[in-house]
Design a protein around this motif. Structure first.
Motif, PDB file in Angstrom:
ATOM      1  N   PRO A 127      20.357  59.805  81.690  1.00  0.00           N
ATOM      2  CA  PRO A 127      19.480  59.734  80.503  1.00  0.00           C
ATOM      3  C   PRO A 127      19.504  58.338  79.887  1.00  0.00           C
ATOM      4  O   PRO A 127      20.571  57.836  79.532  1.00  0.00           O
ATOM      5  CB  PRO A 127      20.086  60.784  79.562  1.00  0.00           C
ATOM      6  N   ALA A 128      18.345  57.720  79.778  1.00  0.00           N
ATOM      7  CA  ALA A 128      18.173  56.371  79.218  1.00  0.00           C
ATOM      8  C   ALA A 128      18.855  55.295  80.045  1.00  0.00           C
ATOM      9  O   ALA A 128      18.835  54.125  79.670  1.00  0.00           O
ATOM     10  CB  ALA A 128      18.662  56.305  77.777  1.00  0.00           C
ATOM     11  N   GLY A 129      19.432  55.645  81.179  1.00  0.00           N
ATOM     12  CA  GLY A 129      20.112  54.650  81.994  1.00  0.00           C
ATOM     13  C   GLY A 129      19.174  53.600  82.546  1.00  0.00           C
ATOM     14  O   GLY A 129      19.509  52.416  82.601  1.00  0.00           O
ATOM     15  N   ARG A 130      17.974  54.033  82.946  1.00  0.00           N
ATOM     16  CA  ARG A 130      16.980  53.083  83.458  1.00  0.00           C
ATOM     17  C   ARG A 130      16.626  52.045  82.399  1.00  0.00           C
ATOM     18  O   ARG A 130      16.490  50.861  82.698  1.00  0.00           O
ATOM     19  CB  ARG A 130      15.742  53.859  83.890  1.00  0.00           C
ATOM     20  N   SER A 131      16.466  52.496  81.155  1.00  0.00           N
ATOM     21  CA  SER A 131      16.119  51.582  80.071  1.00  0.00           C
ATOM     22  C   SER A 131      17.219  50.558  79.853  1.00  0.00           C
ATOM     23  O   SER A 131      16.952  49.351  79.715  1.00  0.00           O
ATOM     24  CB  SER A 131      15.885  52.373  78.774  1.00  0.00           C
ATOM     25  N   VAL A 132      18.441  51.025  79.816  1.00  0.00           N
ATOM     26  CA  VAL A 132      19.569  50.127  79.562  1.00  0.00           C
ATOM     27  C   VAL A 132      19.709  49.097  80.684  1.00  0.00           C
ATOM     28  O   VAL A 132      19.929  47.913  80.440  1.00  0.00           O
ATOM     29  CB  VAL A 132      20.866  50.940  79.400  1.00  0.00           C
ATOM     30  N   VAL A 133      19.555  49.553  81.933  1.00  0.00           N
ATOM     31  CA  VAL A 133      19.700  48.638  83.068  1.00  0.00           C
ATOM     32  C   VAL A 133      18.607  47.579  83.057  1.00  0.00           C
ATOM     33  O   VAL A 133      18.873  46.376  83.171  1.00  0.00           O
ATOM     34  CB  VAL A 133      19.660  49.433  84.386  1.00  0.00           C
ATOM     35  N   SER A 134      17.347  48.007  82.925  1.00  0.00           N
ATOM     36  CA  SER A 134      16.230  47.064  83.001  1.00  0.00           C
ATOM     37  C   SER A 134      16.242  46.079  81.835  1.00  0.00           C
ATOM     38  O   SER A 134      16.081  44.865  82.022  1.00  0.00           O
ATOM     39  CB  SER A 134      14.899  47.833  83.022  1.00  0.00           C
ATOM     40  N   LEU A 135      16.430  46.597  80.624  1.00  0.00           N
ATOM     41  CA  LEU A 135      16.468  45.722  79.458  1.00  0.00           C
ATOM     42  C   LEU A 135      17.705  44.818  79.485  1.00  0.00           C
ATOM     43  O   LEU A 135      17.637  43.640  79.138  1.00  0.00           O
ATOM     44  CB  LEU A 135      16.452  46.556  78.179  1.00  0.00           C
ATOM     45  N   GLY A 136      18.828  45.384  79.916  1.00  0.00           N
ATOM     46  CA  GLY A 136      20.052  44.593  79.979  1.00  0.00           C
ATOM     47  C   GLY A 136      19.978  43.486  81.011  1.00  0.00           C
ATOM     48  O   GLY A 136      20.441  42.365  80.776  1.00  0.00           O
ATOM     49  N   ALA A 137      19.374  43.784  82.168  1.00  0.00           N
ATOM     50  CA  ALA A 137      19.246  42.760  83.205  1.00  0.00           C
ATOM     51  C   ALA A 137      18.360  41.621  82.731  1.00  0.00           C
ATOM     52  O   ALA A 137      18.633  40.444  83.001  1.00  0.00           O
ATOM     53  CB  ALA A 137      18.684  43.382  84.484  1.00  0.00           C
ATOM     54  N   GLY A 138      17.294  41.966  82.016  1.00  0.00           N
ATOM     55  CA  GLY A 138      16.415  40.919  81.497  1.00  0.00           C
ATOM     56  C   GLY A 138      17.062  40.131  80.379  1.00  0.00           C
ATOM     57  O   GLY A 138      16.943  38.894  80.323  1.00  0.00           O
ATOM     58  N   LYS A 139      17.764  40.817  79.513  1.00  0.00           N
ATOM     59  CA  LYS A 139      18.382  40.149  78.363  1.00  0.00           C
ATOM     60  C   LYS A 139      19.476  39.174  78.785  1.00  0.00           C
ATOM     61  O   LYS A 139      19.698  38.149  78.137  1.00  0.00           O
ATOM     62  CB  LYS A 139      18.951  41.200  77.406  1.00  0.00           C
ATOM     63  N   THR A 140      20.163  39.495  79.884  1.00  0.00           N
ATOM     64  CA  THR A 140      21.218  38.608  80.384  1.00  0.00           C
ATOM     65  C   THR A 140      20.682  37.596  81.392  1.00  0.00           C
ATOM     66  O   THR A 140      21.467  36.883  82.029  1.00  0.00           O
ATOM     67  CB  THR A 140      22.338  39.430  81.039  1.00  0.00           C
TER      68      THR A 140
END
Length: 209
Positions: A127-140
């Motif tokens: 749940p919400a893992g896709r959001s965290v991964v995609s946003l986190g990869a872009g943010k870093t």
């Protein structure tokens, strides 16, 4: 509800609805994209089992459904990835307004940092893992060539799992509604397992002599 879904799955618009839902649920994790994919696959299986006549063209084609769900998943991931690279403080405020995304970011952030690419695939089911991964990869500011292959693999795994359960579950159980229900339960079970794996604490390193 089932009549409305039945009408939708019998229309070519089901492809557009599935694609839009899968693209957008990286930003709105409450969208039932997995349920839509499963329902469409179950409808195709039910129509194919109705008799020896060919399946009508308006019934979702399994190969097309799999391709569309996978492609939409990658496009959504990359949209979030690009947004996070340019979003800055505005993105941080947007995430802070979502309690679900905030909690997921707190719980999964450290795990994603340590897990590497394989964790992108696992997080696709959480749940919400896709959001965290995609946003986190872009943010870093991860490189596209580092993120894109894992996003594609995650999309294929998630779409294949959903389509296979919806289609074969309906064939085995003999009723579209029952196959859909069991498949949705299986999808949530995979999500719970993925969340457990991601949140599992890292074993402490043994002290060196």
């Amino acid at each position: 509800m089932w009549e409305s879904l039945g009408s939708l799955t019998a229309s070519p618009w089901i492809y557009a609805v599935v694609a839009l839902s899968v693209v957008l649920d990286v930003f709105l994790p409450v969208l039932p994209s997995g349920v839509l994919v499963i329902t469409a696959a179950a409808a195709a299986a039910a129509a194919g089992a109705a008799g020896p006549v060919p399946v009508p063209q308006q019934v979702p084609d399994i190969a097309a459904l799999l391709l569309i769900a996978t492609t939409a998943s990658v496009l959504g991931d990359m949209a979030a990835f690009r947004l996070a690279r340019r979003g800055g403080d505005r993105l941080e405020r947007a995430i802070a307004r979502s309690r679900r995304l905030t909690l997921a970011q707190e719980r999964l952030g450290a795990a994603l940092a340590r897990g590497g690419g394989a964790l992108v695939v696992i997080a696709r089911f959480a749940p919400a893992g896709r959001s965290v991964v995609s946003l986190g990869a872009g943010k870093t500011h991860r490189k596209v060539r580092e993120f894109l292959p894992w996003s594609a693999l995650a999309g294929m795994a998630w779409a294949g799992y959903s389509v296979a359960f919806g289609y074969f579950g309906t064939q085995w159980l003999g009723a579209a509604w029952l196959g859909t229900a069991v498949s949705v339960i299986a999808l949530f079970a995979a999500g719970a397992l993925a969340a457990f794996v991601i949140r599992r604490p890292v074993p402490a390193a043994a002290p060196t002599a």
